[in-house]
Design an enzyme around this catalytic site. Structure first.
Site, PDB file in Angstrom:
ATOM      1  N   CYS A   2      -4.232  30.550   4.805  1.00 29.38           N
ATOM      2  CA  CYS A   2      -5.414  30.642   4.482  1.00 29.38           C
ATOM      3  C   CYS A   2      -5.829  30.309   3.021  1.00 29.38           C
ATOM      4  O   CYS A   2      -5.288  30.062   2.255  1.00 29.38           O
ATOM      5  CB  CYS A   2      -6.121  32.430   4.625  1.00 29.38           C
ATOM      6  SG  CYS A   2      -5.434  33.092   6.034  1.00 29.38           S
ATOM      7  N   ARG A  27      -3.682  23.248   3.665  1.00 34.61           N
ATOM      8  CA  ARG A  27      -2.907  24.525   3.740  1.00 34.61           C
ATOM      9  C   ARG A  27      -2.660  24.748   5.082  1.00 34.61           C
ATOM     10  O   ARG A  27      -1.809  25.684   5.408  1.00 34.61           O
ATOM     11  CB  ARG A  27      -3.541  25.596   2.984  1.00 34.61           C
ATOM     12  CG  ARG A  27      -3.546  25.474   1.253  1.00 34.61           C
ATOM     13  CD  ARG A  27      -4.528  26.408   0.777  1.00 34.61           C
ATOM     14  NE  ARG A  27      -3.960  27.705   0.823  1.00 34.61           N
ATOM     15  CZ  ARG A  27      -2.967  28.155   0.105  1.00 34.61           C
ATOM     16  NH1 ARG A  27      -2.658  27.507  -1.049  1.00 34.61           N
ATOM     17  NH2 ARG A  27      -2.695  29.469   0.089  1.00 34.61           N
ATOM     18  N   TRP A  75      -6.014  31.091   8.766  1.00 37.78           N
ATOM     19  CA  TRP A  75      -4.898  30.630   9.773  1.00 37.78           C
ATOM     20  C   TRP A  75      -4.638  31.877  10.400  1.00 37.78           C
ATOM     21  O   TRP A  75      -4.124  33.073   9.663  1.00 37.78           O
ATOM     22  CB  TRP A  75      -3.734  30.210   8.801  1.00 37.78           C
ATOM     23  CG  TRP A  75      -2.614  29.681   9.433  1.00 37.78           C
ATOM     24  CD1 TRP A  75      -2.445  28.399  10.004  1.00 37.78           C
ATOM     25  CD2 TRP A  75      -1.343  30.328   9.850  1.00 37.78           C
ATOM     26  NE1 TRP A  75      -1.385  27.998  10.791  1.00 37.78           N
ATOM     27  CE2 TRP A  75      -0.736  29.150  10.549  1.00 37.78           C
ATOM     28  CE3 TRP A  75      -0.934  31.628   9.786  1.00 37.78           C
ATOM     29  CZ2 TRP A  75       0.523  29.637  11.140  1.00 37.78           C
ATOM     30  CZ3 TRP A  75       0.304  31.772  10.227  1.00 37.78           C
ATOM     31  CH2 TRP A  75       0.918  30.540  10.972  1.00 37.78           C
ATOM     32  N   ASN A 101      -6.330  36.301   2.139  1.00 37.48           N
ATOM     33  CA  ASN A 101      -5.448  35.647   2.721  1.00 37.48           C
ATOM     34  C   ASN A 101      -4.173  36.421   2.780  1.00 37.48           C
ATOM     35  O   ASN A 101      -3.783  37.259   1.686  1.00 37.48           O
ATOM     36  CB  ASN A 101      -5.038  34.634   1.487  1.00 37.48           C
ATOM     37  CG  ASN A 101      -3.728  33.910   1.800  1.00 37.48           C
ATOM     38  OD1 ASN A 101      -3.148  34.080   2.912  1.00 37.48           O
ATOM     39  ND2 ASN A 101      -3.538  32.623   1.038  1.00 37.48           N
ATOM     40  N   GLY A 102      -3.399  36.917   3.726  1.00 34.55           N
ATOM     41  CA  GLY A 102      -2.140  37.593   3.790  1.00 34.55           C
ATOM     42  C   GLY A 102      -2.329  38.460   4.941  1.00 34.55           C
ATOM     43  O   GLY A 102      -3.171  38.383   6.095  1.00 34.55           O
ATOM     44  N   GLU A 488      15.871  15.920   9.606  1.00 33.27           N
ATOM     45  CA  GLU A 488      14.576  15.924   8.634  1.00 33.27           C
ATOM     46  C   GLU A 488      13.472  14.784   9.467  1.00 33.27           C
ATOM     47  O   GLU A 488      12.187  14.910   9.799  1.00 33.27           O
ATOM     48  CB  GLU A 488      14.713  15.366   7.304  1.00 33.27           C
ATOM     49  CG  GLU A 488      13.511  15.127   6.512  1.00 33.27           C
ATOM     50  CD  GLU A 488      12.417  16.172   6.318  1.00 33.27           C
ATOM     51  OE1 GLU A 488      12.711  17.330   6.755  1.00 33.27           O
ATOM     52  OE2 GLU A 488      11.292  16.000   6.099  1.00 33.27           O
ATOM     53  N   LYS A 492       9.873  15.529  10.962  1.00 37.25           N
ATOM     54  CA  LYS A 492       8.791  15.108  10.881  1.00 37.25           C
ATOM     55  C   LYS A 492       8.181  14.351  12.109  1.00 37.25           C
ATOM     56  O   LYS A 492       6.853  14.356  12.195  1.00 37.25           O
ATOM     57  CB  LYS A 492       9.161  13.690   9.941  1.00 37.25           C
ATOM     58  CG  LYS A 492       9.357  13.716   8.793  1.00 37.25           C
ATOM     59  CD  LYS A 492       8.385  14.164   7.600  1.00 37.25           C
ATOM     60  CE  LYS A 492       8.206  15.794   7.783  1.00 37.25           C
ATOM     61  NZ  LYS A 492       8.948  16.397   6.607  1.00 37.25           N
ATOM     62  N   GLU A 495       6.762  17.653  14.263  1.00 33.66           N
ATOM     63  CA  GLU A 495       5.309  18.169  13.606  1.00 33.66           C
ATOM     64  C   GLU A 495       4.016  17.415  13.472  1.00 33.66           C
ATOM     65  O   GLU A 495       3.070  18.204  13.613  1.00 33.66           O
ATOM     66  CB  GLU A 495       5.841  18.870  12.147  1.00 33.66           C
ATOM     67  CG  GLU A 495       6.210  17.780  11.209  1.00 33.66           C
ATOM     68  CD  GLU A 495       6.571  18.483   9.760  1.00 33.66           C
ATOM     69  OE1 GLU A 495       5.938  19.646   9.529  1.00 33.66           O
ATOM     70  OE2 GLU A 495       7.242  17.936   9.077  1.00 33.66           O
ATOM     71  N   HIS A 511      28.981  16.824  22.516  1.00 34.77           N
ATOM     72  CA  HIS A 511      29.010  18.391  22.857  1.00 34.77           C
ATOM     73  C   HIS A 511      27.728  18.765  23.667  1.00 34.77           C
ATOM     74  O   HIS A 511      27.442  19.976  23.559  1.00 34.77           O
ATOM     75  CB  HIS A 511      29.387  19.260  21.996  1.00 34.77           C
ATOM     76  CG  HIS A 511      30.816  18.625  21.360  1.00 34.77           C
ATOM     77  ND1 HIS A 511      32.222  19.059  21.757  1.00 34.77           N
ATOM     78  CD2 HIS A 511      31.002  18.003  20.245  1.00 34.77           C
ATOM     79  CE1 HIS A 511      32.867  18.675  21.067  1.00 34.77           C
ATOM     80  NE2 HIS A 511      32.563  17.774  20.079  1.00 34.77           N
ATOM     81  N   LYS A 610       0.599  24.345   4.891  1.00 34.04           N
ATOM     82  CA  LYS A 610       1.184  23.824   3.868  1.00 34.04           C
ATOM     83  C   LYS A 610       2.203  24.760   3.284  1.00 34.04           C
ATOM     84  O   LYS A 610       3.239  24.494   2.737  1.00 34.04           O
ATOM     85  CB  LYS A 610       0.236  22.939   3.185  1.00 34.04           C
ATOM     86  CG  LYS A 610       1.016  22.183   1.995  1.00 34.04           C
ATOM     87  CD  LYS A 610       1.597  20.929   2.343  1.00 34.04           C
ATOM     88  CE  LYS A 610       2.353  20.155   1.439  1.00 34.04           C
ATOM     89  NZ  LYS A 610       3.582  19.523   2.091  1.00 34.04           N
TER      90      LYS A 610
HETATM   91  C1  F6R Z   1       7.878  20.055   7.055  1.00 31.88           C
HETATM   92  C2  F6R Z   1       7.230  20.992   5.921  1.00 31.88           C
HETATM   93  C3  F6R Z   1       7.728  22.424   6.141  1.00 31.88           C
HETATM   94  C4  F6R Z   1       8.206  23.068   4.524  1.00 31.88           C
HETATM   95  C5  F6R Z   1       8.649  24.658   4.761  1.00 31.88           C
HETATM   96  C6  F6R Z   1       8.770  25.124   3.396  1.00 31.88           C
HETATM   97  O1  F6R Z   1       7.291  18.666   6.584  1.00 31.88           O
HETATM   98  O2  F6R Z   1       6.505  20.995   5.149  1.00 31.88           O
HETATM   99  O3  F6R Z   1       9.006  22.417   7.130  1.00 31.88           O
HETATM  100  O4  F6R Z   1       9.062  22.234   3.959  1.00 31.88           O
HETATM  101  O5  F6R Z   1       7.621  25.241   5.060  1.00 31.88           O
HETATM  102  O6  F6R Z   1       8.024  24.709   2.297  1.00 31.88           O
HETATM  103  P1  F6R Z   1       8.217  25.033   0.907  1.00 31.88           P
HETATM  104  O7  F6R Z   1       9.107  23.952   0.518  1.00 31.88           O
HETATM  105  O8  F6R Z   1       6.922  24.886   0.192  1.00 31.88           O
HETATM  106  O9  F6R Z   1       8.684  26.218   0.684  1.00 31.88           O
END
Ligand code: F6R
Length: 615
Positions: A2, A27, A75, A101-102, A488, A492, A495, A511, A610
């Site tokens: 949020c 976010r 959110w 937020n929370g 990774e 990417k 997501e 395996h 985010k």
């Molecule tokens: C993937 C992504 C998330 C963050 C994760 C940790 O692209 O952005 O997987 O890496 O939420 O976030 P931080 O690094 O802000 O703790």
């Protein structure tokens, strides 16, 4: 998660709030709302959907005047995303409004008690409980708003960042935080409240970051007061001068923030090592490391805690630390670590990695490690973030604001910082000979140029993306330093394009995942010329003989993999340990183009946030 934006001052609040909410869109959210006080009454508009939906609705249903207001992007946690559950929430009297937020964990007993006292609830949210609790406390003891917020928050269990105002006193906003970030912008005869500084950076560069368990009573033409929520102590407001500028948080001609951030990598990697890497003198200077060198050198092991992409950077670091500095490393998901009664010793050094510096699980894991006596070092991007303040020492990545929800430049700058640390420790411990040490410094210095060269694969990546954009599944394989890059790459893709993807160590393929391979399965293989190259060539042969489609990231000039693969993407040569900084680039570009071709919302993928400030 949020986003909160509040304004009180001499401007019209609505445009400030709407623009601010747009800046917080990164976010992640599913609904949005705004409330203003126009001198006669509250004007509230909220909706499921985007801030643009809110604008369309608000412009039709309310007058947009007023120089006090609060807005929110939600959110969903308690209650599905819909108009009613959206914030702001109004108290039963119609006087108090709140954005939050929370999560209020004990909202159910509080709600029951309020219902007994005659309160009526319209939404399923914990937030509506909080605003009515504040109202009840205020009414019972005839308190001012600030005091009522304080008393109510002392009854609450959970996490929050809130902004509240009372239409009967429209010259005051009360803000408070516990576990969710909140910044106050201090302008001339005006104040802003926001989840981060981006909504107010164009109006003022003076900011106060509230600490956990602090509340601010913000009144026009009066000194701002900050108090501890628990014991009412007054705190001297610490006003910081922000370094961020407007340009950094705008798209700068790119279609998406993600693409802009992918392309920023050559310069931000340089920013990350600037002043730290001195290749000519053969030196690495990092204050956070030098001040705590003995702790690192005496460490029995390094424990890395992080989530998501940051966890992948931690995995790369595991390989690098063990190879360079010969210190045992374990990498943990923060969310698992915090709940599994882990063994942490005072001789452990914990490294917490987080772009946002606000991830709730990482923050909780840090607190746990500290309680057990470990020294905790943070690798964060956001300056002044909760994690950077909660750790004993740390190093910033200096990547600049990352707005795209999918992490790109955060990953490569985290690896850069962690590589610098590993090299410094290797030098101090004598686990790397001098000539290798110098060679690595020189190679690291060349990485930005090589990343720029890797970015030239953009057109090839776009062409390959067009071929595989409709694939329902994808497999990513890598070995050694590039196994985490496979994870990774898969993250990417899934997501932002919603294609199911899995990352695996290439040798593990036999395996299980090999059963998935047929002519419709794209397999992205990270196969630069490095140790065990012949092994990965064998893996490619195994895929080929099962008709899998092979897209390989190879070193420039490669012939062997080229002869086997359906497509290759060539990147410059570097040493094995630094190769993730290059191999990851075409995978970012591939995911980006696939998502664009599938018409996905690249910068704000569904359901993602985010900054994950709830567990
Ligand atoms: C993937 C992504 C998330 C963050 C994760 C940790 O692209 O952005 O997987 O890496 O939420 O976030 P931080 O690094 O802000 O703790």
């Amino acid at each position: 998660m949020c986003g909160i934006v509040g304004y009180i001052g001499h401007r019209e609040a609505y445009p400030v709030i709407i623009k601010g909410l747009k800046r917080l869109e990164y976010r992640g959210y599913d609904s949005a709302g705004v409330v203003l006080y126009d001198g006669t009454d509250l004007k509230l508009s909220k909706t499921k959907g985007k801030v643009s939906d809110l604008e369309a609705r608000a412009e039709k249903e309310i007058s947009l005047n007023g120089s006090i207001g609060i807005g929110h992007t939600r959110w969903a946690t308690h209650g599905v995303p819909n108009d009613v559950n959206s914030h702001p929430h109004v108290s039963n009297s119609g006087n108090l409004v709140i954005v939050h937020n929370g999560i209020i964990e004990n909202y159910e007993p509080l709600k029951k008690e309020l219902i007994k006292r005659g309160y009526v609830f319209h939404s399923d949210t914990d937030t509506e409980v909080l605003v009515n609790l504040i109202e009840e406390v205020k009414k019972q003891d005839n308190l001012k708003l600030g005091k009522a917020v304080q008393v109510a928050l002392n009854q609450v269990v959970g996490a929050y960042a809130i902004a509240v105002f009372d239409k009967e006193r429209p010259n005051e906003i009360v803000a408070a935080r516990l576990g969710s970030p909140l910044a106050i912008g201090v302008g001339k005869d005006e104040f802003f409240v926001a989840s981060d500084a981006s909504p107010f950076i164009e109006y003022t560069s003076n900011a106060i970051y509230l600490e956990d368990e602090e509340m601010a009573i913000i009144r026009l033409h009066k000194p701002l007061k900050i108090r501890k929520i628990k014991d009412d102590t007054l705190v001297d407001p610490y006003i910081q001068e922000l370094q961020m500028n407007l340009e950094q948080i705008e798209k700068g001609g790119y279609d998406h923030f993600m693409l802009k951030e992918i392309y920023e990598q050559p310069s931000v990697i340089k920013d990350t090592y600037r002043g730290r890497l001195h290749a000519n003198e053969g030196l690495i200077k990092m204050a956070g490391i030098e001040d705590n060198l003995q702790k690192f050198l005496n460490a029995d092991r390094i424990l890395i805690i992080a989530c998501g992409t940051s966890w992948h950077a931690g995995l790369v670091a595991e390989y690098i630390f063990e190879e360079f500095a010969r210190i045992p490393v374990e990498v943990e998901y923060a969310s698992e670590f915090r709940y599994r009664n882990p063994i942490v010793r005072p001789t452990d050094v914990v490294i917490a990695i987080s772009q946002s510096g606000e991830t709730a699980d990482t923050l909780a894991a840090i607190k746990l490690a500290k309680e057990q006596g470990a020294f905790v070092f943070g690798v964060c991007n956001v300056v002044g973030s909760s994690i950077s303040r909660e750790t004993h020492a740390g190093a910033y990545t200096h990547a600049g604001p990352e707005i795209g929800v999918a992490s790109t430049k955060a990953f490569t700058t985290q690896i850069t910082v962690l590589t610098l640390i590993a090299l410094r420790l290797a030098q101090a411990k004598g686990t790397m000979n001098n000539s290798d040490f110098h060679r690595y410094l020189q190679e690291l210095e060349l990485i930005p140029e090589k990343v720029a060269e890797a970015l030239e694969t953009n057109l090839v990546a776009q062409t390959i993306a067009a071929v595989y954009k409709d694939a329902p599944n994808a497999l990513y394989l890598g070995r050694g330093y590039n196994f985490p890059v496979a994870l990774e790459g898969a993250l990417k893709l899934k997501e932002i394009s919603y294609i199911h993807a899995e990352g695996y160590p290439a040798a593990e393929m036999k395996h299980g995942p090999i059963a998935l391979i047929d002519e419709s399965m794209p397999v992205f293989i990270i196969a630069p010329q490095q140790e065990h190259y012949d092994k990965i060539v064998s893996n490619i042969q195994e895929i080929k003989s099962r008709s899998g489609k092979i897209i390989a990231v190879v070193t420039k000039g490669d012939t062997q993999v080229k002869a086997l693969a359906d497509h290759v993407i060539e990147i410059p040569a570097t040493s094995d340990a630094l190769s993730p900084l290059l191999t990851t680039i075409p995978l970012q570009l591939l995911s980006y183009h696939i998502a664009v071709m599938r018409e996905c919302n690249v910068d704000q993928p569904r359901n993602l946030a985010k900054s994950v400030t709830v567990e």
